[in-house]
Design a protein around this motif. Structure first.
Motif, PDB file in Angstrom:
ATOM      1  N   GLU A 374      28.306 -46.254 -20.758  1.00 26.66           N
ATOM      2  CA  GLU A 374      27.689 -47.283 -19.930  1.00 26.66           C
ATOM      3  C   GLU A 374      28.743 -47.986 -19.099  1.00 26.66           C
ATOM      4  O   GLU A 374      29.946 -47.978 -19.415  1.00 26.66           O
ATOM      5  CB  GLU A 374      26.946 -48.291 -20.818  1.00 26.66           C
ATOM      6  CG  GLU A 374      25.806 -47.667 -21.617  1.00 26.66           C
ATOM      7  CD  GLU A 374      25.125 -48.664 -22.536  1.00 26.66           C
ATOM      8  OE1 GLU A 374      25.501 -49.857 -22.482  1.00 26.66           O
ATOM      9  OE2 GLU A 374      24.230 -48.252 -23.296  1.00 26.66           O
ATOM     10  N   GLU A 375      28.289 -48.623 -18.013  1.00 30.10           N
ATOM     11  CA  GLU A 375      29.193 -49.329 -17.123  1.00 30.10           C
ATOM     12  C   GLU A 375      29.882 -50.484 -17.855  1.00 30.10           C
ATOM     13  O   GLU A 375      29.292 -51.128 -18.723  1.00 30.10           O
ATOM     14  CB  GLU A 375      28.427 -49.864 -15.916  1.00 30.10           C
ATOM     15  CG  GLU A 375      27.814 -48.759 -15.046  1.00 30.10           C
ATOM     16  CD  GLU A 375      27.025 -49.323 -13.883  1.00 30.10           C
ATOM     17  OE1 GLU A 375      27.676 -49.782 -12.915  1.00 30.10           O
ATOM     18  OE2 GLU A 375      25.786 -49.317 -13.950  1.00 30.10           O
ATOM     19  N   ASP A 376      31.130 -50.719 -17.496  1.00 28.25           N
ATOM     20  CA  ASP A 376      31.920 -51.830 -18.026  1.00 28.25           C
ATOM     21  C   ASP A 376      32.166 -51.721 -19.526  1.00 28.25           C
ATOM     22  O   ASP A 376      32.402 -52.722 -20.208  1.00 28.25           O
ATOM     23  CB  ASP A 376      31.246 -53.187 -17.720  1.00 28.25           C
ATOM     24  CG  ASP A 376      30.996 -53.387 -16.234  1.00 28.25           C
ATOM     25  OD1 ASP A 376      31.874 -53.002 -15.449  1.00 28.25           O
ATOM     26  OD2 ASP A 376      29.924 -53.904 -15.884  1.00 28.25           O
ATOM     27  N   GLU A 377      32.077 -50.507 -20.071  1.00 29.66           N
ATOM     28  CA  GLU A 377      32.371 -50.304 -21.492  1.00 29.66           C
ATOM     29  C   GLU A 377      33.332 -49.141 -21.656  1.00 29.66           C
ATOM     30  O   GLU A 377      33.220 -48.122 -20.975  1.00 29.66           O
ATOM     31  CB  GLU A 377      31.090 -50.038 -22.291  1.00 29.66           C
ATOM     32  CG  GLU A 377      30.192 -51.252 -22.443  1.00 29.66           C
ATOM     33  CD  GLU A 377      29.118 -51.039 -23.504  1.00 29.66           C
ATOM     34  OE1 GLU A 377      29.319 -50.159 -24.370  1.00 29.66           O
ATOM     35  OE2 GLU A 377      28.104 -51.744 -23.459  1.00 29.66           O
ATOM     36  N   GLU A 378      34.297 -49.325 -22.556  1.00 30.72           N
ATOM     37  CA  GLU A 378      35.232 -48.261 -22.875  1.00 30.72           C
ATOM     38  C   GLU A 378      34.663 -47.403 -23.999  1.00 30.72           C
ATOM     39  O   GLU A 378      34.098 -47.911 -24.961  1.00 30.72           O
ATOM     40  CB  GLU A 378      36.578 -48.846 -23.305  1.00 30.72           C
ATOM     41  CG  GLU A 378      37.321 -49.583 -22.194  1.00 30.72           C
ATOM     42  CD  GLU A 378      37.758 -48.647 -21.079  1.00 30.72           C
ATOM     43  OE1 GLU A 378      38.046 -47.472 -21.383  1.00 30.72           O
ATOM     44  OE2 GLU A 378      37.805 -49.088 -19.916  1.00 30.72           O
ATOM     45  N   GLY A 379      34.845 -46.114 -23.881  1.00 29.89           N
ATOM     46  CA  GLY A 379      34.368 -45.214 -24.923  1.00 29.89           C
ATOM     47  C   GLY A 379      32.858 -45.052 -24.879  1.00 29.89           C
ATOM     48  O   GLY A 379      32.161 -45.616 -24.030  1.00 29.89           O
ATOM     49  N   ALA A 380      32.361 -44.272 -25.817  1.00 32.95           N
ATOM     50  CA  ALA A 380      30.931 -43.977 -25.865  1.00 32.95           C
ATOM     51  C   ALA A 380      30.183 -45.114 -26.546  1.00 32.95           C
ATOM     52  O   ALA A 380      30.480 -45.468 -27.684  1.00 32.95           O
ATOM     53  CB  ALA A 380      30.690 -42.668 -26.605  1.00 32.95           C
ATOM     54  N   ALA A 381      29.221 -45.712 -25.822  1.00 32.57           N
ATOM     55  CA  ALA A 381      28.403 -46.763 -26.427  1.00 32.57           C
ATOM     56  C   ALA A 381      27.478 -46.170 -27.483  1.00 32.57           C
ATOM     57  O   ALA A 381      27.220 -46.765 -28.527  1.00 32.57           O
ATOM     58  CB  ALA A 381      27.586 -47.472 -25.356  1.00 32.57           C
ATOM     59  N   LEU A 382      26.988 -44.959 -27.203  1.00 34.81           N
ATOM     60  CA  LEU A 382      26.117 -44.242 -28.142  1.00 34.81           C
ATOM     61  C   LEU A 382      26.762 -42.909 -28.462  1.00 34.81           C
ATOM     62  O   LEU A 382      27.138 -42.158 -27.559  1.00 34.81           O
ATOM     63  CB  LEU A 382      24.731 -44.024 -27.518  1.00 34.81           C
ATOM     64  CG  LEU A 382      23.719 -43.280 -28.382  1.00 34.81           C
ATOM     65  CD1 LEU A 382      23.258 -44.160 -29.535  1.00 34.81           C
ATOM     66  CD2 LEU A 382      22.508 -42.853 -27.542  1.00 34.81           C
ATOM     67  N   HIS A 383      26.936 -42.631 -29.746  1.00 32.30           N
ATOM     68  CA  HIS A 383      27.557 -41.367 -30.175  1.00 32.30           C
ATOM     69  C   HIS A 383      26.837 -40.905 -31.435  1.00 32.30           C
ATOM     70  O   HIS A 383      26.960 -41.506 -32.493  1.00 32.30           O
ATOM     71  CB  HIS A 383      29.052 -41.591 -30.438  1.00 32.30           C
ATOM     72  CG  HIS A 383      29.765 -40.353 -30.888  1.00 32.30           C
ATOM     73  ND1 HIS A 383      31.125 -40.335 -31.174  1.00 32.30           N
ATOM     74  CD2 HIS A 383      29.338 -39.087 -31.131  1.00 32.30           C
ATOM     75  CE1 HIS A 383      31.469 -39.119 -31.564  1.00 32.30           C
ATOM     76  NE2 HIS A 383      30.397 -38.355 -31.549  1.00 32.30           N
ATOM     77  N   MET A 384      26.061 -39.817 -31.293  1.00 31.24           N
ATOM     78  CA  MET A 384      25.300 -39.272 -32.414  1.00 31.24           C
ATOM     79  C   MET A 384      25.654 -37.811 -32.633  1.00 31.24           C
ATOM     80  O   MET A 384      25.746 -37.037 -31.676  1.00 31.24           O
ATOM     81  CB  MET A 384      23.788 -39.381 -32.153  1.00 31.24           C
ATOM     82  CG  MET A 384      23.263 -40.794 -32.000  1.00 31.24           C
ATOM     83  SD  MET A 384      21.442 -40.850 -31.928  1.00 31.24           S
ATOM     84  CE  MET A 384      21.133 -40.012 -30.381  1.00 31.24           C
ATOM     85  N   ASN A 385      25.856 -37.466 -33.893  1.00 35.13           N
ATOM     86  CA  ASN A 385      26.057 -36.074 -34.293  1.00 35.13           C
ATOM     87  C   ASN A 385      24.881 -35.637 -35.154  1.00 35.13           C
ATOM     88  O   ASN A 385      24.591 -36.277 -36.177  1.00 35.13           O
ATOM     89  CB  ASN A 385      27.361 -35.904 -35.089  1.00 35.13           C
ATOM     90  CG  ASN A 385      28.594 -36.024 -34.211  1.00 35.13           C
ATOM     91  OD1 ASN A 385      28.494 -36.416 -33.056  1.00 35.13           O
ATOM     92  ND2 ASN A 385      29.748 -35.697 -34.769  1.00 35.13           N
ATOM     93  N   LEU A 386      24.230 -34.566 -34.738  1.00 30.57           N
ATOM     94  CA  LEU A 386      23.092 -34.029 -35.485  1.00 30.57           C
ATOM     95  C   LEU A 386      23.429 -32.606 -35.896  1.00 30.57           C
ATOM     96  O   LEU A 386      23.610 -31.728 -35.049  1.00 30.57           O
ATOM     97  CB  LEU A 386      21.826 -34.042 -34.630  1.00 30.57           C
ATOM     98  CG  LEU A 386      20.537 -33.612 -35.324  1.00 30.57           C
ATOM     99  CD1 LEU A 386      20.109 -34.660 -36.351  1.00 30.57           C
ATOM    100  CD2 LEU A 386      19.415 -33.382 -34.303  1.00 30.57           C
TER     101      LEU A 386
END
Length: 739
Positions: A374-386
């Protein structure tokens, strides 16, 4: 005792090593008695075959003893399907093919008995990926929307999900490489996750298929058939290039496959890159760009009574999430917000062939790694492993008179893990197990019956997340879901040219994690979603009637369905807001869907090369209280005039041309939080063919979609409510070259 074991071992080795039969013969054209070259002769159950030489001869070696179906097919001729008893060292069987203007039939793999469509009790739609590319499809999700009864929920052109007769997401199951594809498919903004390179064809079961596939197949199945291995002692390679003017898009793939008598190998790599697409207003939709890399590989081993194969697919996608028509750019790298997805699909399929029965074992592992930035955020705001392991064991029992029976067990073990700051669904474990049996009774050439029964059990355990009493808290989850399902089908050939099918089937779907546990803002939909941990199974029963009349120069069909769903899960606004976001909550209510497809196909004598096709599709969906279901496709009619030209002397030369007008009607049967969508018509024209250069065939194609540059919006476009319309005029050019 040791002597007994040793004797049994010798007996087994004798059946495996010495039962090496062969089939040979010639194939000629009926009437002229001239030999036919490049005719396909194939055993679907054995996955073995050959093609005829210039003199019409063929030979298939190392065949096991038993009674197996063989399919003989060639473009422009009637397909032959018959059972052949292999019980000697060398069997000689000659064939003659009758010319036909009707398209060549294919073996349907998604149904259990691997029959031609004309022999199937269940109606299944079949489409060759090559034909979809000839129509100018940009992605696989785009291509399948040309199949009657199938549409796509889209977010631009890079993200699309199949809709079968008004049902989508977790109600439609996708199979690839013979295993179920698990990739957080509950989300509308999550794409199909499969590249069309290395996919040979697609089959669509339009209706509940829980008997064969378990939970999530209550709305239907999209079954993707991977490309076949090369025939024994042959090597093939090719390069395929496509260019799309609207997005300045490039799609390229190259593959090689080779086989000896026993070993088989294939490898294919693909790359796709698109800039932002242009609407009919000649405006680029900011951040609709996407990139994709794909690798598919496979290795197989086959002896007389045993065959096995392992396939692996790695797909990496970087998808922009469009929100506005802003900066006009032809940059190819997505900007924030965007998502990156890594899909790993590993499968193995093994078959043990006895004299009168077959044991099939299919194992699969899929890993879906999804990150959203997302804008203005470092790294992944959402990170899912399935991560999902699944298995499918089927025993094809010995044929008993008119009765064929398959017994099976299926299941999966799945783990979902979160690593980002945002959380859509909790860390959770899902376990499935199911047992089923199905039988096909072939009474005579006029009547067939198929019947089956299945039991499934699913367990979902989810971890608690957050602090009790605070916003976003998710309670621990421990739920069990069970279901019995049955299917009954009847096919009747009332006359030589008339076929009727009647199918009744039940299906079920256990609620997914999002429906059970959501409690927060879903960034992909810009709403605050609240789940319901007490949701029950969805359970449906569908009646499907299919009528078809076909003669040498005329075809007409009509398919109708009525689908009754108990405890249908839906999401609706509550009227509240949290931090400026509308609150939506999951509820259940009985629902009904009904509609169907109808069409005609005329190929008049003596102009057998000329074809006129027209198809109409309609679906309606309502809750018990009378409200309309969301995301129901609008009614549409598609008219196509096409010509096909074949020259069978002096090399393999063929050509085609088509003009299609698709008219989509206004959709005013809408849910409470949808708006009416205007109707529109889209014009498409294309031509192509195969030319022979230096004794090597080369495929060329060009097609234009939305040639009148219509500025329109699909009712199933998620960008509709951002005021963003669909793609404008697009010209695609393609070339396929064997090496």
């Amino acid at each position: 005792m040791n002597k007994i074991y040793f004797s049994l071992l010798l007996a087994m080795l004798n059946s495996f090593v010495y039962a090496q039969n062969s089939l040979k013969g010639t194939i000629k054209e009926a009437g002229t008695n001239l030999p036919l070259e490049q005719v396909s002769i194939y055993f679907p159950q054995l996955e073995k075959g050959s093609v005829t030489a210039a003199n019409g001869s063929y030979e298939i070696l190392n065949l096991p003893s038993g009674n197996f179906k063989i399919v003989v097919s060639y473009i422009g001729y009637q397909t032959i399907s018959k059972a052949i008893l292999i019980d000697g060292k060398q069997i000689i069987n000659d064939f003659t093919l009758q010319e036909s203007a009707i398209e060549m039939e294919e073996v349907i793999i998604s149904t259990p008995f691997h029959k031609l469509q004309s022999e199937n009790v269940m109606k299944v739609e079949y489409a060759n990926i090559k034909d979809l590319k000839n129509k100018g499809s940009i992605t696989l999700a785009d291509g399948i929307s040309t199949i009657p009864g199938v549409e796509s929920v889209s977010t631009g052109i890079g993200i699309g999900k199949p809709v079968i007769r008004g049902l989508n997401a977790n109600r439609v199951l996708v199979y690839t490489q013979g295993i179920r594809l698990e990739n957080q498919q509950f989300g509308d903004e999550h794409g199909l996750g499969v590249n069309d390179a290395g996919i040979e064809s697609v089959e669509v079961i339009k209706g509940p298929a829980s008997l064969l596939y378990g939970s999530d197949a209550m709305g239907g199945v999209l079954y993707l058939n991977p490309e076949k291995f090369a025939f024994p002692n042959s090597t093939e390679s090719d390069v395929n290039l496509n260019y799309f003017t609207n997005t300045q898009g490039i799609s390229a793939n190259a593959g090689v496959k080779t086989a000896t008598d026993n070993f088989r190998f294939l490898l294919r790599g693909a790359i796709t890159s698109h800039t932002d697409y242009k609407t009919g207003n000649n405006e680029r939709v900011t951040n609709s760009r996407f990139k994709e890399y794909d690798i598919k590989s496979g290795i197989g081993y086959q002896i007389t009574n045993f065959k096995t194969e392992v396939r692996y697919n790695y797909n990496n996608s970087n998808l922009g999430i469009p929100e506005e028509i802003g900066e006009q750019s032809t940059n190819r790298t997505p900007i924030k917000p965007n998502q990156t997805i890594d899909n790993h699909i590993l499968s193995s399929k093994s078959s043990l062939l006895f004299n009168a029965s077959i044991l099939d074992v299919t194992l699969g592992y899929t890993s879906n790694i999804r990150k959203e930035f997302e804008e203005d955020e470092e790294g992944a705001a959402l990170h899912m492993n399935l991560n999902t392991f699944n298995y499918n064991i089927q025993y094809h029992a010995p044929k008993y008179g008119i009765l064929e029976t398959i017994l099976g067990a299926q299941g999966l073990h799945q783990n979902n893990s979160n690593f980002g700051e945002e959380l859509l669904v909790p860390d959770a474990t899902t376990n499935d197990i199911g047992f089923f049996g199905t039988s096909h009774l072939h009474f005579n050439e006029f009547n067939d019956i198929q019947v089956g029964l299945r039991y499934d059990h699913r367990t979902i355990k989810g971890d608690a997340n957050g602090t009790l009493g605070e916003e976003g808290y998710i309670a621990a989850l421990n739920r069990d879901f069970s279901s019995f399902n049955a299917a009954l089908g009847y096919k009747a050939n009332f006359a030589t040219n008339f076929v009727a099918r009647l199918n009744l089937a039940t299906g079920f779907r256990a609620p997914n994690l999002a429906e059970l546990t959501s409690n927060g803002v879903h960034e992909g939909t810009n709403r605050y979603e609240i789940g319901n941990a007490n949701l029950k199974n969805e359970q449906n029963i569908q009646t499907d009637v299919a009528l078809e009349y076909k003669n040498e120069h005329f075809e007409i069909y009509a398919n109708g369905f009525y689908n009754s769903i108990n405890d249908y899960v839906f999401i609706a606004p509550t009227g509240d807001e949290i931090e400026g976001n509308q609150v939506f909550a999951y509820n259940q209510q009985n629902a009904n869907l009904y509609g169907g497809e109808a069409g005609i196909h005329i190929h008049p004598h003596p102009l057998d090369w000329l074809h006129f096709e027209s198809s109409f599709q309609t679906v309606r969906g309502k809750l018990k209280d009378g409200d309309n279901l969301p995301l129901i496709p609008a009614n549409s009619i598609t008219n196509t005039l096409r010509g096909e030209f074949n020259k069978r002397s002096g090399g393999i030369n063929s050509g085609y041309t088509f003009i299609t007008l698709k008219s989509v009607f206004e959709q005013d049967q809408i849910s409470l939080f949808e708006t009416t969508t205007d109707g529109y018509s889209l014009l498409s024209i294309g031509l192509g063919g195969t030319i022979t250069i230096f004794n090597s065939p080369m495929d060329l194609r060009i097609s234009g979609n939305n040639l009148l540059d219509k500025n329109y919006v699909s009712h199933l476009s998620r960008l509709k409510y951002d005021g963003i319309t669909n793609i404008g005029r697009n010209i695609s050019l393609g070339i396929s070259v064997p090496l």
